[in-house]
Design a protein around this motif. Structure first.
Motif, PDB file in Angstrom:
ATOM      1  N   SER A  97       0.819  -1.211   0.000  1.00  0.00           N
ATOM      2  CA  SER A  97       0.000   0.000   0.000  1.00  0.00           C
ATOM      3  C   SER A  97       0.851   1.258   0.000  1.00  0.00           C
ATOM      4  O   SER A  97       0.580   2.215  -0.741  1.00  0.00           O
ATOM      5  N   LEU A 100       2.459   1.779  -3.379  1.00  0.00           N
ATOM      6  CA  LEU A 100       1.502   2.313  -4.342  1.00  0.00           C
ATOM      7  C   LEU A 100       1.246   3.795  -4.091  1.00  0.00           C
ATOM      8  O   LEU A 100       1.134   4.587  -5.034  1.00  0.00           O
ATOM      9  N   ARG A 101       1.170   4.188  -2.826  1.00  0.00           N
ATOM     10  CA  ARG A 101       1.009   5.612  -2.514  1.00  0.00           C
ATOM     11  C   ARG A 101       2.237   6.398  -2.941  1.00  0.00           C
ATOM     12  O   ARG A 101       2.149   7.596  -3.250  1.00  0.00           O
ATOM     13  N   ASP A 106       5.164  -0.220 -10.903  1.00  0.00           N
ATOM     14  CA  ASP A 106       4.694  -1.594 -10.782  1.00  0.00           C
ATOM     15  C   ASP A 106       5.278  -2.190  -9.503  1.00  0.00           C
ATOM     16  O   ASP A 106       6.190  -1.619  -8.896  1.00  0.00           O
ATOM     17  N   TYR A 107       4.741  -3.332  -9.106  1.00  0.00           N
ATOM     18  CA  TYR A 107       5.201  -4.022  -7.893  1.00  0.00           C
ATOM     19  C   TYR A 107       5.307  -5.502  -8.235  1.00  0.00           C
ATOM     20  O   TYR A 107       4.303  -6.170  -8.485  1.00  0.00           O
TER      21      TYR A 107
END
Length: 243
Positions: A97, A100-101, A106-107
């Motif tokens: 999370s 992404l913030r 990409d992850y």
């Protein structure tokens, strides 16, 4: 080098994994490795010296001298032109999370399949090229660049037309050859089956990798050099129904 080349910084403390990333990137058209960093200090030093040549950073969440997420925010603050992809074994939702913030492109969760890495690099190149030299975009153009289509729309667009250089009958032959092969094939092996050049075989194979219908894995040939081997995925059978 021909065409646009995108520089990558690999930030990974495990030299074996870093070497795998390097080998994969060096075999990916349009990308090259600018530097390899084993920790946060080395990453910052490389960015300070070569930042203008780097467009993408592959960043591990676990580093010996700094938390990967802390480094993520520092890099995001000091180098706004760079995209960052987390490449890590961290599966915790809190970590994902925050990444992404932090605006990661990409992850990727280790162990990473070659097809997933290829998908990320393909999307990165597509978005960069689409946004280059453009002043404005409408919503449809932006949605297309970001691949934000509903599943039914995506399938319809996928099967309606093939890109230039990809012939339907030849593509069908490549898929069938992979389906019949007892093991993964190299581009050279596929070229012999097709009766075509290695570059032609590789173009079709990489197209299927980008479509997530074929996986690409690194193996070692007779001379010990890494080579890409291609294996059919279940998703490829959907192509045969439309070809």
């Amino acid at each position: 080098m021909s065409g646009k080349q995108y520089g990558i910084l690999v930030v990974e403390d495990d030299f074996r994994i870093a070497d795998i990333h390097r080998a994969f990137i060096e075999q990916s058209e349009g990308f090259y490795v600018v530097g390899m960093a084993r920790n946060g200090s080395e990453a910052k030093a490389i960015m300070a010296e070569h930042g203008a040549s780097i467009q993408l950073i592959l960043l591990d969440a676990y580093l010996p001298d700094v938390e990967g997420l802390e480094l993520l925010w520092a890099l995001r603050r000091d180098h706004v032109h760079v995209d960052i992809v987390m490449v890590t074994a961290a599966r915790e939702v809190d970590t994902i999370s925050e990444a992404l913030r932090g605006g990661v492109f990409d992850y990727l969760i280790k162990p990473i399949e070659a097809a997933r890495m290829t998908q990320m690099l393909t999307r990165f190149k597509r978005e960069r090229e689409a946004l280059a030299n453009r002043d404005e975009m409408n919503q449809d153009e932006l949605d297309h660049v970001l691949a934000r289509l509903r599943p039914d729309e995506a399938q319809k667009q996928k099967t309606s037309a093939l890109p230039k250089g990809i012939d339907r009958l030849t593509l069908k032959r490549v898929i069938e050859a992979l389906a019949e092969a007892p093991d993964a094939l190299t581009a050279m092996q596929m070229a012999r089956i097709m009766g075509a050049s290695r570059s032609t075989a590789r173009r079709y194979l990489e197209f299927l990798v980008a479509e997530q219908s074929v996986s690409a894995e690194l193996g070692y040939g007779d001379v010990g050099r890494p080579e890409r081997r291609y294996r059919l995925l279940v998703a490829a059978h959907a192509w045969l129904e439309t070809l």
